[in-house]
Design an enzyme around this catalytic site. Structure first.
Site, PDB file in Angstrom:
ATOM      1  N   TYR A   1      47.717  11.977  19.613  1.00 37.22           N
ATOM      2  CA  TYR A   1      48.900  11.176  19.948  1.00 37.22           C
ATOM      3  C   TYR A   1      50.093  11.579  19.074  1.00 37.22           C
ATOM      4  O   TYR A   1      51.215  11.682  19.557  1.00 37.22           O
ATOM      5  CB  TYR A   1      48.606   9.677  19.788  1.00 37.22           C
TER       6      TYR A   1
ATOM      7  N   TYR B   1      49.452   0.004  24.904  1.00 36.96           N
ATOM      8  CA  TYR B   1      48.946   0.526  26.177  1.00 36.96           C
ATOM      9  C   TYR B   1      47.767  -0.358  26.555  1.00 36.96           C
ATOM     10  O   TYR B   1      46.956  -0.683  25.685  1.00 36.96           O
ATOM     11  CB  TYR B   1      48.395   1.936  26.034  1.00 36.96           C
TER      12      TYR B   1
ATOM     13  N   LYS C   1      53.769  12.847  26.197  1.00 36.42           N
ATOM     14  CA  LYS C   1      53.794  14.246  25.767  1.00 36.42           C
ATOM     15  C   LYS C   1      54.889  15.108  26.400  1.00 36.42           C
ATOM     16  O   LYS C   1      55.181  16.200  25.910  1.00 36.42           O
ATOM     17  CB  LYS C   1      52.431  14.897  26.080  1.00 36.42           C
TER      18      LYS C   1
ATOM     19  N   PRO D   1      52.785  10.395  32.152  1.00 34.78           N
ATOM     20  CA  PRO D   1      53.433   9.893  30.937  1.00 34.78           C
ATOM     21  C   PRO D   1      52.501   9.175  29.950  1.00 34.78           C
ATOM     22  O   PRO D   1      52.947   8.810  28.861  1.00 34.78           O
ATOM     23  CB  PRO D   1      54.497   8.929  31.477  1.00 34.78           C
TER      24      PRO D   1
ATOM     25  N   HIS E   1      56.868   4.779  13.757  1.00 36.63           N
ATOM     26  CA  HIS E   1      55.689   3.983  14.100  1.00 36.63           C
ATOM     27  C   HIS E   1      54.444   4.600  13.465  1.00 36.63           C
ATOM     28  O   HIS E   1      54.166   5.777  13.682  1.00 36.63           O
ATOM     29  CB  HIS E   1      55.506   3.917  15.616  1.00 36.63           C
TER      30      HIS E   1
HETATM   31  P1  RFL Z   1      64.788  17.704  32.512  1.00 39.68           P
HETATM   32  O1  RFL Z   1      65.012  16.526  31.627  1.00 39.68           O
HETATM   33  O2  RFL Z   1      64.274  17.451  33.879  1.00 39.68           O
HETATM   34  O3  RFL Z   1      66.177  18.497  32.597  1.00 39.68           O
HETATM   35  C1  RFL Z   1      66.376  19.540  33.518  1.00 39.68           C
HETATM   36  C2  RFL Z   1      67.863  19.670  33.768  1.00 39.68           C
HETATM   37  O4  RFL Z   1      68.090  20.786  34.640  1.00 39.68           O
HETATM   38  C3  RFL Z   1      69.027  20.428  35.631  1.00 39.68           C
HETATM   39  N1  RFL Z   1      68.830  21.291  36.812  1.00 39.68           N
HETATM   40  C4  RFL Z   1      69.636  22.325  37.138  1.00 39.68           C
HETATM   41  N2  RFL Z   1      70.722  22.821  36.553  1.00 39.68           N
HETATM   42  C5  RFL Z   1      71.316  23.901  37.131  1.00 39.68           C
HETATM   43  N3  RFL Z   1      70.853  24.466  38.297  1.00 39.68           N
HETATM   44  C6  RFL Z   1      69.749  23.990  38.893  1.00 39.68           C
HETATM   45  N4  RFL Z   1      69.310  24.565  40.022  1.00 39.68           N
HETATM   46  C7  RFL Z   1      69.091  22.885  38.321  1.00 39.68           C
HETATM   47  N5  RFL Z   1      67.995  22.172  38.659  1.00 39.68           N
HETATM   48  C8  RFL Z   1      67.859  21.209  37.751  1.00 39.68           C
HETATM   49  C9  RFL Z   1      68.753  18.960  35.891  1.00 39.68           C
HETATM   50  O5  RFL Z   1      69.877  18.305  36.476  1.00 39.68           O
HETATM   51  C10 RFL Z   1      68.431  18.449  34.485  1.00 39.68           C
HETATM   52  O6  RFL Z   1      69.571  17.993  33.804  1.00 39.68           O
HETATM   53  O7  RFL Z   1      63.813  18.758  31.836  1.00 39.68           O
HETATM   54  P2  RFL Z   1      63.583  19.152  30.278  1.00 39.68           P
HETATM   55  O8  RFL Z   1      64.901  19.395  29.594  1.00 39.68           O
HETATM   56  O9  RFL Z   1      62.541  20.208  30.253  1.00 39.68           O
HETATM   57  O10 RFL Z   1      63.012  17.819  29.591  1.00 39.68           O
HETATM   58  C11 RFL Z   1      61.737  17.329  29.926  1.00 39.68           C
HETATM   59  C12 RFL Z   1      61.691  15.800  29.756  1.00 39.68           C
HETATM   60  O11 RFL Z   1      62.783  15.244  30.455  1.00 39.68           O
HETATM   61  C13 RFL Z   1      60.375  15.193  30.248  1.00 39.68           C
HETATM   62  O12 RFL Z   1      59.283  16.000  29.883  1.00 39.68           O
HETATM   63  C14 RFL Z   1      60.111  13.778  29.657  1.00 39.68           C
HETATM   64  O13 RFL Z   1      61.103  12.878  30.070  1.00 39.68           O
HETATM   65  C15 RFL Z   1      58.739  13.250  30.082  1.00 39.68           C
HETATM   66  N6  RFL Z   1      58.506  11.866  29.634  1.00 39.68           N
HETATM   67  C16 RFL Z   1      58.111  11.597  28.326  1.00 39.68           C
HETATM   68  N7  RFL Z   1      57.978  12.616  27.427  1.00 39.68           N
HETATM   69  C17 RFL Z   1      57.650  12.358  26.124  1.00 39.68           C
HETATM   70  O14 RFL Z   1      57.523  13.296  25.332  1.00 39.68           O
HETATM   71  N8  RFL Z   1      57.456  11.066  25.655  1.00 39.68           N
HETATM   72  C18 RFL Z   1      57.579   9.988  26.495  1.00 39.68           C
HETATM   73  O15 RFL Z   1      57.468   8.845  26.013  1.00 39.68           O
HETATM   74  C19 RFL Z   1      57.886  10.236  27.890  1.00 39.68           C
HETATM   75  N9  RFL Z   1      58.016   9.222  28.747  1.00 39.68           N
HETATM   76  C20 RFL Z   1      58.636  10.797  30.531  1.00 39.68           C
HETATM   77  C21 RFL Z   1      58.384   9.479  30.058  1.00 39.68           C
HETATM   78  C22 RFL Z   1      59.021  11.010  31.865  1.00 39.68           C
HETATM   79  C23 RFL Z   1      59.142   9.934  32.731  1.00 39.68           C
HETATM   80  N10 RFL Z   1      59.568  10.222  34.058  1.00 39.68           N
HETATM   81  C24 RFL Z   1      60.517   9.476  34.781  1.00 39.68           C
HETATM   82  C25 RFL Z   1      59.168  11.469  34.674  1.00 39.68           C
HETATM   83  C26 RFL Z   1      58.487   8.389  30.915  1.00 39.68           C
HETATM   84  C27 RFL Z   1      58.839   8.612  32.256  1.00 39.68           C
HETATM   85  C28 RFL Z   1      58.900   7.409  33.154  1.00 39.68           C
HETATM   86  C1  PHB Z   2      58.618   4.962  26.912  1.00 46.70           C
HETATM   87  O1  PHB Z   2      58.974   4.263  25.945  1.00 46.70           O
HETATM   88  O2  PHB Z   2      59.356   5.169  27.877  1.00 46.70           O
HETATM   89  C2  PHB Z   2      57.265   5.542  26.917  1.00 46.70           C
HETATM   90  C3  PHB Z   2      56.445   5.395  25.795  1.00 46.70           C
HETATM   91  C4  PHB Z   2      55.171   5.920  25.809  1.00 46.70           C
HETATM   92  C5  PHB Z   2      54.714   6.594  26.925  1.00 46.70           C
HETATM   93  C6  PHB Z   2      55.527   6.778  28.030  1.00 46.70           C
HETATM   94  C7  PHB Z   2      56.811   6.242  28.033  1.00 46.70           C
HETATM   95  O3  PHB Z   2      53.451   7.087  26.922  1.00 46.70           O
END
Ligand code: RFL
Ligand code: PHB
Length: 392
Positions: free
Chosen positions: A383, A201, A297, A293, A72
């Site tokens: 971004y 957005y 980041k 979110p 993108h």
């Molecule tokens: P995770 O993905 O939470 O993985 C952690 C893992 O550790 C396990 N765990 C354990 N294992 C052993 N013993 C324990 N005691 C444990 N406790 C936990 C868990 O089961 C899990 O498998 O962390 P990690 O790897 O640091 O990754 C981080 C990302 O997942 C997170 O930052 C992103 O998803 C945030 N996020 C976004 N980030 C972006 O860069 N771009 C995006 O577009 C974006 N969109 C989002 C998002 C997060 C969202 N939510 C639901 C919070 C959109 C949403 C809606």
């Molecule tokens: C997504 O596609 O899930 C998404 C994209 C941009 C954001 C957060 C989530 O800022």
């Protein structure tokens, strides 16, 4: 059992670090509390900065991302019924982001882990870190009712916000910085063509919305909702009606609706734990920091931490420089605070938290930042993501 690095958590942080270390000949064992299906079922990030894209390539796991990921060159911002474009080519030195789901990266990394045969244990319980501040740390856990112990050199706490790693750092030695917001994002995934080729957005009188995607045939939408909303109360029809009512008229007619594949509500939070290391334990990704979110980041910050920890461990093992570990926390935190500030700012500029004065400021900021070259560069450069610093 004995290994060089124990990695707690098999989310994207743990799996990416594990693959990079394995490729470099550094032994590691990954311990994950959940099942692979559970980890893959969590629909989260969708936007990848160049930093994580190049890390995934360096790990040798980029084949599908490079084929299926959507580059993108801009993002759109809607307010006052109008849509304005932030052009990365013009305002961020030609950089771009790639739209490719976190679940896809995780699946690719899981497959690579299995293919290389490096150890990974799912469904482990009661993971505990012992003596991380000594030269002989130990990790214990239970699996199928059996006790296990792993002696190791270092521990990477990649276990997310609710994991055990952060809590292992004595409270007196860590400072937590937190901001909670009075809304959550209701996310909706559907096999319908996205409303536009780029992300939109936006803010309307009815609230925030984000139109995102996973592919040309799968869309991901969000609206903000109050924290007492329950996902069960949101039928698919209700969601589509709400989203549609928030969209500018110019795109509303392009919205294609369909049944949901997934729906969930995520609270918005800013959080940082300082420092991110304690003896031989390092916190990585969501274990140490959370962003709302709005700036996309979270995962990108996690891969920044992986980058720094991986390069530091290369210095330790390949150049025999154990003192290199001292720089980890400060290196990570510089980049993290910038992204925290950007995410907080984008969140405030795009969400109405109920204050009349602030609501007017939102429109004024949106008009300035999307209407001037200086403003567009401020959004675009952050971004697409700030570069990683060199590890010395
Ligand atoms: P995770 O993905 O939470 O993985 C952690 C893992 O550790 C396990 N765990 C354990 N294992 C052993 N013993 C324990 N005691 C444990 N406790 C936990 C868990 O089961 C899990 O498998 O962390 P990690 O790897 O640091 O990754 C981080 C990302 O997942 C997170 O930052 C992103 O998803 C945030 N996020 C976004 N980030 C972006 O860069 N771009 C995006 O577009 C974006 N969109 C989002 C998002 C997060 C969202 N939510 C639901 C919070 C959109 C949403 C809606
Ligand atoms: C997504 O596609 O899930 C998404 C994209 C941009 C954001 C957060 C989530 O800022």
């Amino acid at each position: 059992m004995k290994t060089q690095v124990v990695i707690i958590g098999a989310g994207p942080s743990g799996l990416l670090l594990g693959q990079l270390l394995h490729n470099a000949g550094i032994d590691n064992i990954i311990l994950e509390r959940a099942t692979p299906d559970y980890v893959l079922g969590r629909i989260r990030a969708g936007v990848l900065e160049e930093g994580i894209v190049s890390m995934v390539r360096e790990a040798g796991v980029a084949e599908r991302m490079d084929r299926e990921g959507l580059p993108h060159g801009g993002v759109q911002i809607a307010f006052n019924g109008e849509i304005r474009r932030v052009d990365f080519h013009k305002h961020a030195n030609g950089k771009q982001v790639v739209v490719y789901g976190q679940t896809e990266i995780t699946a690719d990394l899981m497959e690579a882990r299995q293919a290389c045969g490096a150890p990974i244990h799912y469904k482990v319980e009661k993971v505990q870190i012992h003596d991380p501040d000594s030269d002989n740390p130990l990790v214990t856990y239970e699996k199928d009712g059996q006790q296990h112990r792993i002696a190791c050199d270092y521990i990477a706490g990649c276990d997310g916000f609710h994991g055990v790693s952060r809590k292992t750092i004595p409270e007196s030695l860590r400072t937590e910085y937190e901001k909670v917001y009075p809304v959550g994002w209701l996310g909706f995934l559907a096999d319908t063509p996205p409303i536009d080729e780029e992300l939109i957005y936006g803010v309307s009188d009815k609230g925030f919305f984000l139109c995102s995607m996973r592919s040309h045939t799968r869309s991901r939408y969000y609206v903000d909702v109050s924290l007492d909303e329950k996902v069960e109360d949101w039928s698919d029809d209700r969601f589509w009606e709400e989203l549609s009512s928030r969209l500018p008229e110019s795109v509303r007619g392009k919205l294609v609706t369909g049944p949901s594949l997934e729906k969930s509500i995520a609270p918005l939070r800013s959080y940082i734990c300082e420092p991110m290391q304690y003896g031989r334990l390092f916190l990585v990704g969501d274990a140490a920091h959370i962003v709302p979110p709005t700036g996309a980041k979270g995962l990108n910050l996690a891969s920044g931490d992986v980058n720094y920890l991986y390069r530091i461990l290369l210095k330790v093992y390949k150049e025999n420089r154990p003192e290199a570990i001292a720089q980890y926390s400060a290196l990570c935190l510089r980049r993290i605070w910038h992204a925290e500030r950007f995410s907080w700012w984008m969140t405030n500029m795009l969400h109405d938290f109920g204050d009349k004065f602030d609501r007017k400021l939102m429109d004024s900021e949106l008009d300035f930042y999307t209407g001037t070259d200086a403003g567009l560069s401020v959004i675009a450069e952050q971004y697409v993501g700030l570069p990683y610093e060199e590890v010395v």
